[in-house]
Design a protein around this motif. Structure first.
Motif, PDB file in Angstrom:
ATOM      1  N   ARG A  89       0.702  -1.096   6.940  1.00  0.00           N
ATOM      2  CA  ARG A  89       1.285  -0.110   6.051  1.00  0.00           C
ATOM      3  C   ARG A  89       0.333   1.058   5.859  1.00  0.00           C
ATOM      4  O   ARG A  89      -0.851   0.863   5.609  1.00  0.00           O
ATOM      5  CB  ARG A  89       1.612  -0.735   4.693  1.00  0.00           C
ATOM      6  CG  ARG A  89       2.717  -1.784   4.751  1.00  0.00           C
ATOM      7  CD  ARG A  89       3.101  -2.233   3.339  1.00  0.00           C
ATOM      8  NE  ARG A  89       4.126  -3.256   3.393  1.00  0.00           N
ATOM      9  CZ  ARG A  89       3.879  -4.566   3.449  1.00  0.00           C
ATOM     10  NH1 ARG A  89       2.637  -4.991   3.474  1.00  0.00           N
ATOM     11  NH2 ARG A  89       4.854  -5.445   3.485  1.00  0.00           N
ATOM     12  N   THR A  90       0.846   2.242   5.985  1.00  0.00           N
ATOM     13  CA  THR A  90       0.070   3.443   5.730  1.00  0.00           C
ATOM     14  C   THR A  90       0.051   3.727   4.231  1.00  0.00           C
ATOM     15  O   THR A  90       0.789   3.116   3.451  1.00  0.00           O
ATOM     16  CB  THR A  90       0.689   4.639   6.463  1.00  0.00           C
ATOM     17  OG1 THR A  90       1.988   4.894   5.893  1.00  0.00           O
ATOM     18  CG2 THR A  90       0.834   4.369   7.957  1.00  0.00           C
TER      19      THR A  90
ATOM     20  N   GLU B 145       3.464   4.723   3.093  1.00  0.00           N
ATOM     21  CA  GLU B 145       4.394   3.596   2.958  1.00  0.00           C
ATOM     22  C   GLU B 145       4.092   2.782   1.707  1.00  0.00           C
ATOM     23  O   GLU B 145       5.016   2.317   1.027  1.00  0.00           O
ATOM     24  CB  GLU B 145       4.310   2.715   4.208  1.00  0.00           C
ATOM     25  CG  GLU B 145       4.904   3.375   5.445  1.00  0.00           C
ATOM     26  CD  GLU B 145       4.586   2.633   6.720  1.00  0.00           C
ATOM     27  OE1 GLU B 145       5.373   2.763   7.678  1.00  0.00           O
ATOM     28  OE2 GLU B 145       3.559   1.937   6.770  1.00  0.00           O
TER      29      GLU B 145
ATOM     30  N   ASP C 129      -1.755  -6.299   2.733  1.00  0.00           N
ATOM     31  CA  ASP C 129      -2.391  -5.033   3.098  1.00  0.00           C
ATOM     32  C   ASP C 129      -3.906  -5.092   3.024  1.00  0.00           C
ATOM     33  O   ASP C 129      -4.587  -4.464   3.838  1.00  0.00           O
ATOM     34  CB  ASP C 129      -1.905  -3.912   2.154  1.00  0.00           C
ATOM     35  CG  ASP C 129      -0.405  -3.721   2.208  1.00  0.00           C
ATOM     36  OD1 ASP C 129       0.134  -3.587   3.324  1.00  0.00           O
ATOM     37  OD2 ASP C 129       0.230  -3.711   1.132  1.00  0.00           O
TER      38      ASP C 129
ATOM     39  N   ALA D 185      -5.161  -0.053   8.583  1.00  0.00           N
ATOM     40  CA  ALA D 185      -4.749   1.044   7.706  1.00  0.00           C
ATOM     41  C   ALA D 185      -4.897   2.381   8.413  1.00  0.00           C
ATOM     42  O   ALA D 185      -5.654   2.516   9.378  1.00  0.00           O
ATOM     43  CB  ALA D 185      -5.606   1.030   6.450  1.00  0.00           C
ATOM     44  N   ASP D 186      -4.182   3.395   7.918  1.00  0.00           N
ATOM     45  CA  ASP D 186      -4.410   4.742   8.423  1.00  0.00           C
ATOM     46  C   ASP D 186      -5.577   5.363   7.666  1.00  0.00           C
ATOM     47  O   ASP D 186      -6.048   4.839   6.657  1.00  0.00           O
ATOM     48  CB  ASP D 186      -3.147   5.594   8.316  1.00  0.00           C
ATOM     49  CG  ASP D 186      -2.690   5.835   6.883  1.00  0.00           C
ATOM     50  OD1 ASP D 186      -3.208   5.169   5.961  1.00  0.00           O
ATOM     51  OD2 ASP D 186      -1.808   6.685   6.686  1.00  0.00           O
TER      52      ASP D 186
END
Length: 263
Positions: free
Chosen positions: A31-32, A35, A96, A228-229
């Motif tokens: 998930r970014t 998001e 996450d 992650a981004d």
């Protein structure tokens, strides 16, 4: 309660449970930040029965949960829990973040990105009332049996030095045997030792930060973010830095009798 550190370094330098978890998450969708913001929540993996780290039922719930909640609040979202048990298939989870991830990117091979570190830790030494004069692993003498986590890096390091070691699957059992006098010392997490001493002041357990003089048994921990981004990494870094500077992290650890040691 049988508390198992998550993660606890093995001879390969990573946590057994964490390795299994990362292997199963490598193909899961990450998930970014966008998001997570859209969902309104960030999810954390933790052990449901591992105080002082985390607990599904206790109040207070463990410092990992409290730090996780503070990070989520700093991001403007809520915290969701994904409870992880060694007997449960790690592929069932899709969290996450993981707290207390060892701050060494080479361990994770790109599967986990790391925040700024927030705690200095390692393998500490616990001794009982008969441990006067012991200030580190180097002070241990022949015949003084020390409990270690099974297949841990500590078991290898101490074993090579001729220290008599006894392997354990659970730190709680190790500390119980220390108090009974069946062990001279216990090589365990400083958080576990500090919490045990707080819960059982009559036991006379003394925590020695033995890893201060043992580079192989010392490390810092950070927030692990699953693929992650960059935006999420930077956002979490900003929150972690704020929680460190305003004393939130220190206050959380203090509630469990754990010393906050800056990396």
């Amino acid at each position: 309660m049988r508390s198992r550190l998550f993660p606890f370094p093995t001879v390969r330098g990573t946590g057994v449970l964490l390795v299994l978890l990362l292997a199963s998450l490598s193909s899961a969708q990450a998930r970014t930040l966008a998001e997570i913001k859209a969902k309104g929540a960030i999810s954390l993996c933790a052990n449901p029965d591992a105080l002082p780290f985390a607990s599904q039922t206790a109040d207070p719930p463990g410092f990992q949960i409290e730090i996780g909640r503070a990070i989520a609040a700093g991001l403007g979202v809520s915290l969701e829990m994904q409870w992880i048990l060694p007997r449960r298939r790690a592929s069932l989870v899709n969290c996450d973040i993981l707290l207390d991830s060892i701050d060494d990117p080479s361990i994770y091979e790109g599967r986990l990105l790391l925040s700024h570190s927030y705690q200095r830790t390692g393998v500490a030494l616990g001794v009982g009332p008969n441990g006067d004069g012991i200030h580190g692993f180097g002070d241990l003498r022949k015949g003084q049996k020390v409990g270690v986590m099974v297949n841990s890096l500590a078991s290898v390091v101490l074993g090579k030095r001729g220290v008599s070691v006894s392997p354990y699957a659970f730190e709680q059992d190790m500390l119980d045997d220390l108090v009974k006098g069946e062990l001279f010392g216990a090589a365990a997490s400083p958080a576990t030792l500090a919490y045990y001493a707080r819960q059982h002041p009559e036991a006379g357990v003394r925590l020695i930060h033995a890893y201060d003089d043992e580079p192989q048994l010392a490390w810092s921990v950070a927030v692990g973010m699953r693929k992650a981004d960059e935006a999420l990494v930077q956002a979490v870094n900003g929150v972690v830095d704020q929680l460190l500077s305003d004393g939130t992290v220190t206050r959380i650890y203090t509630r469990y009798g754990v010393e906050h040691r800056m990396p």
